[in-house]
Design a protein around this motif. Structure first.
Motif, PDB file in Angstrom:
ATOM      1  N   LYS A 161       0.824  -1.203   0.168  1.00 42.21           N
ATOM      2  CA  LYS A 161      -0.089  -0.136   0.155  1.00 42.21           C
ATOM      3  C   LYS A 161       0.875   1.319   0.094  1.00 42.21           C
ATOM      4  CE  LYS A 161      -4.453  -1.452   1.972  1.00 42.21           C
ATOM      5  NZ  LYS A 161      -5.261  -1.295   2.879  1.00 42.21           N
ATOM      6  N   GLU A 162       0.678   1.984  -1.024  1.00 39.62           N
ATOM      7  CA  GLU A 162       1.473   3.344  -1.292  1.00 39.62           C
ATOM      8  C   GLU A 162       0.610   4.396  -1.322  1.00 39.62           C
ATOM      9  OE1 GLU A 162       4.690   3.155  -1.003  1.00 39.62           O
ATOM     10  OE2 GLU A 162       5.347   1.486  -1.460  1.00 39.62           O
ATOM     11  N   ASN A 163       1.038   5.550  -0.930  1.00 39.23           N
ATOM     12  CA  ASN A 163       0.055   6.802  -1.074  1.00 39.23           C
ATOM     13  C   ASN A 163      -0.406   7.023  -2.446  1.00 39.23           C
ATOM     14  OD1 ASN A 163       0.668   7.440   1.699  1.00 39.23           O
ATOM     15  ND2 ASN A 163       2.488   8.811   1.031  1.00 39.23           N
ATOM     16  N   LYS A 164       0.276   6.875  -3.424  1.00 43.73           N
ATOM     17  CA  LYS A 164      -0.405   6.863  -4.621  1.00 43.73           C
ATOM     18  C   LYS A 164      -1.317   5.773  -5.321  1.00 43.73           C
ATOM     19  CE  LYS A 164       2.965  10.232  -6.069  1.00 43.73           C
ATOM     20  NZ  LYS A 164       4.257  10.642  -7.098  1.00 43.73           N
ATOM     21  N   GLY A 165      -1.204   4.756  -4.393  1.00 43.34           N
ATOM     22  CA  GLY A 165      -1.818   3.639  -4.902  1.00 43.34           C
ATOM     23  C   GLY A 165      -1.115   2.339  -4.665  1.00 43.34           C
ATOM     24  N   PRO A 166      -1.850   1.199  -4.905  1.00 49.46           N
ATOM     25  CA  PRO A 166      -1.065  -0.068  -4.774  1.00 49.46           C
ATOM     26  C   PRO A 166       0.319  -0.081  -5.532  1.00 49.46           C
ATOM     27  CG  PRO A 166      -3.247  -0.471  -5.081  1.00 49.46           C
ATOM     28  CD  PRO A 166      -3.154   1.040  -5.231  1.00 49.46           C
ATOM     29  N   GLN A 167       1.424  -0.731  -4.821  1.00 51.43           N
ATOM     30  CA  GLN A 167       2.564  -0.943  -5.728  1.00 51.43           C
ATOM     31  C   GLN A 167       2.813  -2.485  -5.655  1.00 51.43           C
ATOM     32  OE1 GLN A 167       5.281   1.407  -7.005  1.00 51.43           O
ATOM     33  NE2 GLN A 167       5.103  -0.447  -8.104  1.00 51.43           N
ATOM     34  N   VAL A 168       2.967  -3.026  -7.037  1.00 47.08           N
ATOM     35  CA  VAL A 168       2.990  -4.362  -7.117  1.00 47.08           C
ATOM     36  C   VAL A 168       4.323  -4.769  -7.414  1.00 47.08           C
ATOM     37  CG1 VAL A 168       2.432  -6.679  -8.212  1.00 47.08           C
ATOM     38  CG2 VAL A 168       0.631  -4.546  -7.901  1.00 47.08           C
ATOM     39  N   MET A 169       5.123  -5.571  -6.637  1.00 44.00           N
ATOM     40  CA  MET A 169       6.367  -5.803  -6.656  1.00 44.00           C
ATOM     41  C   MET A 169       6.321  -7.276  -7.409  1.00 44.00           C
ATOM     42  SD  MET A 169       7.601  -3.335  -5.418  1.00 44.00           S
ATOM     43  CE  MET A 169       9.413  -3.400  -5.582  1.00 44.00           C
ATOM     44  N   VAL A 170       7.355  -7.256  -8.449  1.00 42.78           N
ATOM     45  CA  VAL A 170       7.084  -8.668  -9.334  1.00 42.78           C
ATOM     46  C   VAL A 170       8.578  -9.136  -9.520  1.00 42.78           C
ATOM     47  CG1 VAL A 170       5.184  -8.070 -10.447  1.00 42.78           C
ATOM     48  CG2 VAL A 170       7.316  -7.397 -11.507  1.00 42.78           C
ATOM     49  N   SER A 171       8.664 -10.397 -10.025  1.00 43.84           N
ATOM     50  CA  SER A 171       9.916 -10.902 -10.226  1.00 43.84           C
ATOM     51  C   SER A 171       9.906 -11.918 -11.497  1.00 43.84           C
ATOM     52  CB  SER A 171      10.236 -12.029  -9.173  1.00 43.84           C
ATOM     53  OG  SER A 171      11.511 -12.602  -9.277  1.00 43.84           O
TER      54      SER A 171
END
Length: 361
Positions: free
Chosen positions: A187-197
Motif C-alpha cells: 500500500k502506497e500513497n499513490k496507490g498499490p505498488q505491485v512488486m514482481v519477479s
C-alpha cells in the motif's frame, strides 16, 4: 435534482466498482467539511443522505452552557429553552440546519473531499484485487526502463520489476509483453505498488501449471523446483495416474510445452525429472543429464555419496558446480560426487589402512 444525484451515484458505482455506501459516506463527509469551512471548524455537525431519494439533511449538536464560551460548540440555556423548555445546562441539543448557499470555497472543499474519498476507495479496491494475486503469474506491459528497473502496467495498476529480479542477460524494452511473478503488493500513497519477479522459482512453477493441463487437473504434481535464473532449472514431477507419464506430459508433443516456457525464460535450460520416493533413485535422477553408477545414502545426516563414470564427472558436477548444486537444492540432500576411479582409489586406501592397523595389533 435529488433523483439525478442518486442516478449519478448508481452510475459511478457501476463504472468505478465502488459501493454506493462508500460514495454516500464520501458525500456526507464532504458536506460536513463544507459546513465547517463556512460556519466554524470546530462545529459538531452530522450529515445524512437518503440512499433512495437523495434527500440531504444536516444536524448541528451543541452543549447547553451558561455562560457560552465557545459559540461553535455551545448554546445558551435561554436559547435552548426556546426550542424545548426542559433543557438544562449540560444537555446536548441537536437541531437541523438548512444551508441554501455553501459559498464557492465551501463547495470546492466538498468536491475535493468527494474526489479524494473516491480515489481512496478505488485504491482500496485495486489493492484488495491484486493482493489476492500474490504468488501468481500475470502478463505485464513494460512502460519504461530506468536505471535497469522496469516500470510495468498490470491492467488496473502498475508494478515494479527491479533489476535484481530480472533474468540475468535479459533486456526489456518499452511495450514488451512479459510474464511476471507477483512477489508482494504494497500500500502506497499513490496507490498499490505491485512488486514482481522474473527470477523466482515460483514463476517456473506457475508457467508449467498454465501450460500443462495434467498439472491443472492434479494428475501430475510438481514436487520440487530448484532454479538459477537465466541458466538452469530442475523440476521434479510425479504422476498420480500410472497411465500418465509425468515427464512426457510436461515436455509435450515434440517438446512443444516446455519449449514455450523456455522461450518465455530467455532460453533458460530446464531439466524435468521424475520424482521418486526412494532418495537414492531420486538423487540419481536429479543429477541428470549425468549417468550415475551408485548412490549411498545416510538418512540421519541426509547426505549422499554418488559415484559416476569417469567420463561423466564434469557433467555431473556441472559448470562451476551448478548441476550438483541444483540437484542438492531439488532433493534437499547433501551430495558428494566422485568418479569411479576416485571411488576405487578411496576404497583401496581404506583397505590398506585397515590392513596396516591389523598388522600393528
Amino acid at each position: 435534482m435529488n433523483s439525478e444525484f442518486i442516478l449519478a451515484l448508481n452510475a459511478l458505482e457501476k463504472e468505478r466498482g465502488i459501493s454506493k455506501e462508500i460514495l454516500l459516506s464520501a458525500v456526507e463527509t464532504a458536506l460536513i467539511s463544507a459546513y465547517r469551512r463556512n460556519y466554524g471548524n470546530n462545529a459538531n455537525v452530522r450529515a445524512e443522505v437518503d440512499a433512495e431519494t437523495g434527500d440531504i439533511r444536516m444536524f448541528v449538536s451543541k452543549t447547553v452552557s451558561d455562560p457560552v464560551e465557545h459559540p461553535d460548540l455551545e448554546i445558551s440555556l435561554a436559547d435552548a429553552r426556546r426550542v424545548n423548555a426542559l433543557y438544562e445546562v449540560g444537555d446536548v441539543l441537536e437541531e437541523e440546519v438548512h444551508m441554501k448557499n455553501f459559498g464557492r470555497i465551501a463547495a470546492q472543499t466538498a468536491k475535493q473531499v468527494v474526489v479524494q474519498r473516491i480515489r481512496e476507495a478505488e485504491r482500496g479496491n485495486i489493492y484488495d484485487e491484486y493482493v489476492e494475486k500474490e504468488n501468481e503469474v500475470l502478463t505485464a506491459i513494460v512502460q519504461r526502463v530506468e536505471k535497469g528497473n522496469a516500470f510495468i502496467e498490470l491492467g488496473k495498476t502498475d508494478g515494479l520489476l527491479n533489476a535484481n529480479e530480472m533474468i540475468p542477460g535479459e533486456t526489456v524494452q518499452m511495450n514488451d509483453r512479459i510474464k511476471v511473478y507477483v512477489l508482494e503488493v504494497r500500500k502506497e500513497n499513490k496507490g498499490p505498488q505491485v512488486m514482481v519477479s522474473r527470477t523466482h522459482p515460483g514463476l517456473v512453477k506457475r508457467l508449467f501449471e498454465l501450460e500443462v493441463p495434467e498439472i491443472q487437473s492434479g494428475v501430475v504434481v510438481i514436487k520440487s523446483i530448484a532454479r538459477e535464473a537465466g541458466f538452469r532449472t530442475k523440476i521434479a514431477v510425479y504422476s498420480n495416474d500410472p497411465m500418465v507419464d509425468a515427464v512426457g506430459a510436461c515436455v509435450g508433443q515434440r517438446g512443444a510445452r516446455v519449449e514455450r516456457i523456455v522461450n518465455e525464460l530467455c532460453n533458460e535450460k530446464i531439466d524435468i525429472i521424475e520424482w521418486d520416493q526412494d532418495p537414492a533413485v531420486y538423487i540419481a535422477k536429479a543429477l541428470s543429464p549425468a549417468k550415475v553408477l551408485m548412490v549411498y545414502t545416510n538418512d540421519e545426516e541426509k547426505a549422499a555419496r554418488v559415484t559416476v563414470p569417469d567420463s561423466q564427472l564434469s557433467l555431473a558436477i556441472g559448470k562451476e558446480g551448478q548441476n550438483a548444486r541444483l540437484a542438492a537444492k531439488l532433493t534437499g540432500w547433501k551430495i558428494d560426487i566422485k568418479s569411479q576411479s576416485q571411488a576405487e582409489e578411496q576404497l583401496e586406501e581404506m583397505r590398506m589402512n585397515a590392513q596396516f592397523e591389523g598388522t600393528e595389533e
